[in-house]
Design an enzyme around this catalytic site. Structure first.
Site, PDB file in Angstrom:
ATOM      1  N   GLU A 176      14.683  -0.620  38.171  1.00 11.07           N
ATOM      2  CA  GLU A 176      16.054  -0.407  38.517  1.00 11.07           C
ATOM      3  C   GLU A 176      16.618   0.349  37.071  1.00 11.07           C
ATOM      4  OE1 GLU A 176      17.813  -2.247  41.890  1.00 11.07           O
ATOM      5  OE2 GLU A 176      18.342  -3.465  40.410  1.00 11.07           O
TER       6      GLU A 176
ATOM      7  N   HIS B  15      18.826  -9.204  37.439  1.00 11.29           N
ATOM      8  CA  HIS B  15      19.428  -7.575  37.618  1.00 11.29           C
ATOM      9  C   HIS B  15      20.274  -7.320  36.364  1.00 11.29           C
ATOM     10  CE1 HIS B  15      21.977  -4.674  39.433  1.00 11.29           C
ATOM     11  NE2 HIS B  15      21.579  -4.553  40.381  1.00 11.29           N
TER      12      HIS B  15
HETATM   13  P1  PGA Z   1      22.640   1.070  44.088  1.00 10.51           P
HETATM   14  O1  PGA Z   1      22.171  -0.335  43.317  1.00 10.51           O
HETATM   15  O2  PGA Z   1      21.650   1.305  45.133  1.00 10.51           O
HETATM   16  O3  PGA Z   1      24.124   1.056  44.565  1.00 10.51           O
HETATM   17  O4  PGA Z   1      22.198   2.214  42.846  1.00 10.51           O
HETATM   18  C1  PGA Z   1      20.922  -0.800  43.208  1.00 10.51           C
HETATM   19  C2  PGA Z   1      21.127  -1.992  42.701  1.00 10.51           C
HETATM   20  O5  PGA Z   1      21.743  -2.267  41.706  1.00 10.51           O
HETATM   21  O6  PGA Z   1      20.249  -2.830  42.977  1.00 10.51           O
END
Ligand code: PGA
Length: 280
Positions: free
Chosen positions: A199, A129
Site C-alpha cells: 500500500e 498499516h
Molecule cells: P483507500 O485505503 O482504499 O481508502 O485508499 C486503503 C487502505 O488504507 O487500506
C-alpha cells in the site's frame, strides 16, 4: 483463490454496519457461484466485531439448515467439531481486526489483544498499516512482535508495507519495501497463509493509484521474496495491492501478474461498490 479485504478504518457504526450487511447478503446470495473463488474479509472497527460475528452466525445456521434438508441429514449426525467446521465454511464473509497489541495481555489501556479478536470471530488481522506505523509509531520491530502473537492465536496477519512519495521519487522504493518486509516478518514462525499488502502511502485515500507497471514491479519483488526468502514458511502466499482501489480500477489491478487480491479502504464502505470489486 483471490483475497479481497475491506478496511473500514474508523467508519460505520451499528446502523450503517447493519445496512451494509443486509445489502451485502442480498447480492452475495444472487452471485453465490461467482464469489466462490473469493475470500472476502471484512475488517470493521473492533466495537462491531462481536455483533457482526453473531449476525454472520445466524446466516450460517440458515445455510446449514438448507444443506441438511438437501442432504437429508440431521444435526445429530455430526460431532460438534464437524458442525463448527461446516459452519465456518458457510461464512460468506470472514472477519478481521484492524490491529492487535504486541503483548499477550496486561495493562495496556485502550488496546485489544490477538486472543480477544479470535473470541469475537476474527480469522484475520491487518498489521503494520501505514496509518498505524505513522500515527502510532509502530516500528518494523513492533509489527514483527504483533505478527508473532497473531500467529500464536491462529490469526492470519495481513502485513502492510509501502513507501512514501519522497521515497518513490528518490527511486529507492524497491529497496525500501524489501527492507520493510524483511524487518517486519519474524524469522522463526510458520504461516498458513503469508499475506503481504503493498500500500504505497501516496496512494492511500488520495485517489491516485500507481501505474499498472509500478504495481507489477512491486508484485514481482514480493513474489521473489516469497520464493527466495520465505520458501517453505507458509502453505499459501498472497500479494495484495491497496491504495485508492475502486470498482473502476479493480479488474485491471487484479489482472496484473503476481497480484492475488486487494485491500480496500474508502470504496469498501459502500456495499455495492465493494461487491463490484469482489466480482471484478
Ligand atoms: P483507500 O485505503 O482504499 O481508502 O485508499 C486503503 C487502505 O488504507 O487500506
Amino acid at each position: 483463490m483471490k483475497i479481497i479485504a475491506a478496511n473500514w478504518k474508523m467508519n460505520h457504526a451499528f446502523d450503517e454496519a447493519d445496512n451494509w450487511l443486509d445489502g451485502f447478503f442480498r447480492t452475495y446470495t444472487s452471485k453465490y457461484d461467482e464469489l466462490q473463488n473469493v475470500e472476502i474479509v471484512l475488517c470493521p472497527p473492533n466495537i462491531l466485531l462481536d455483533y457482526l460475528d453473531s449476525e454472520l452466525m445466524d446466516e450460517e445456521f440458515q445455510n446449514l439448515e438448507e444443506i441438511m434438508k438437501r442432504e437429508q441429514k440431521k444435526f445429530e449426525d455430526f460431532s460438534a467439531e464437524e458442525l463448527s467446521e461446516i459452519l465456518l465454511k458457510q461464512r460468506p464473509l470472514k472477519l478481521g481486526g484492524q490491529n492487535c497489541h504486541h503483548e499477550e495481555s496486561g495493562s495496556f489501556t485502550g488496546e485489544t489483544s490477538a486472543a480477544m479478536l479470535v473470541k469475537v470471530g476474527c480469522e484475520y488481522v491487518i498489521l503494520g498499516h501505514s496509518e498505524r506505523r505513522a500515527g502510532n509509531f509502530e516500528s518494523d520491530e513492533i509489527v514483527a512482535k504483533k505478527i508473532k502473537i497473531a500467529l500464536v492465536q491462529k490469526l492470519t496477519p495481513i502485513i502492510c508495507v509501502g513507501e512514501t512519495k519522497e521515497t518513490r521519487d528518490s527511486g529507492k522504493h524497491l529497496e525500501f519495501v524489501y527492507r520493510q518486509i524483511m524487518n517486519s516478518i519474524p524469522q522463526d514462525v510458520q504461516f498458513e497463509k503469508m499475506i503481504i499488502a503493498y500500500e504505497p502511502i501516496w496512494s492511500i485515500g488520495t485517489g491516485i493509484t500507481p501505474t499498472l507497471l509500478q504495481i507489477a514491479e512491486i508484485a514481482k519483488l514480493i513474489k521473489k521474496i516469497f520464493n527466495e526468502k520465505f520458501a517453505n514458511r507458509a502453505k499459501e502466499y498472497f500479494m495484495l495491492y491497496g491504495g485508492s482501489v475502486s470498482s473502476q480500477n479493480s479488474a485491471e489491478i487484479l489482472a496484473v501478474e503476481n497480484v492475488d487480491g486487494l485491500l480496500v479502504g474508502k470504496a469498501s464502505l459502500d456495499n455495492e461498490e465493494f461487491l463490484k470489486i469482489c466480482l471484478s
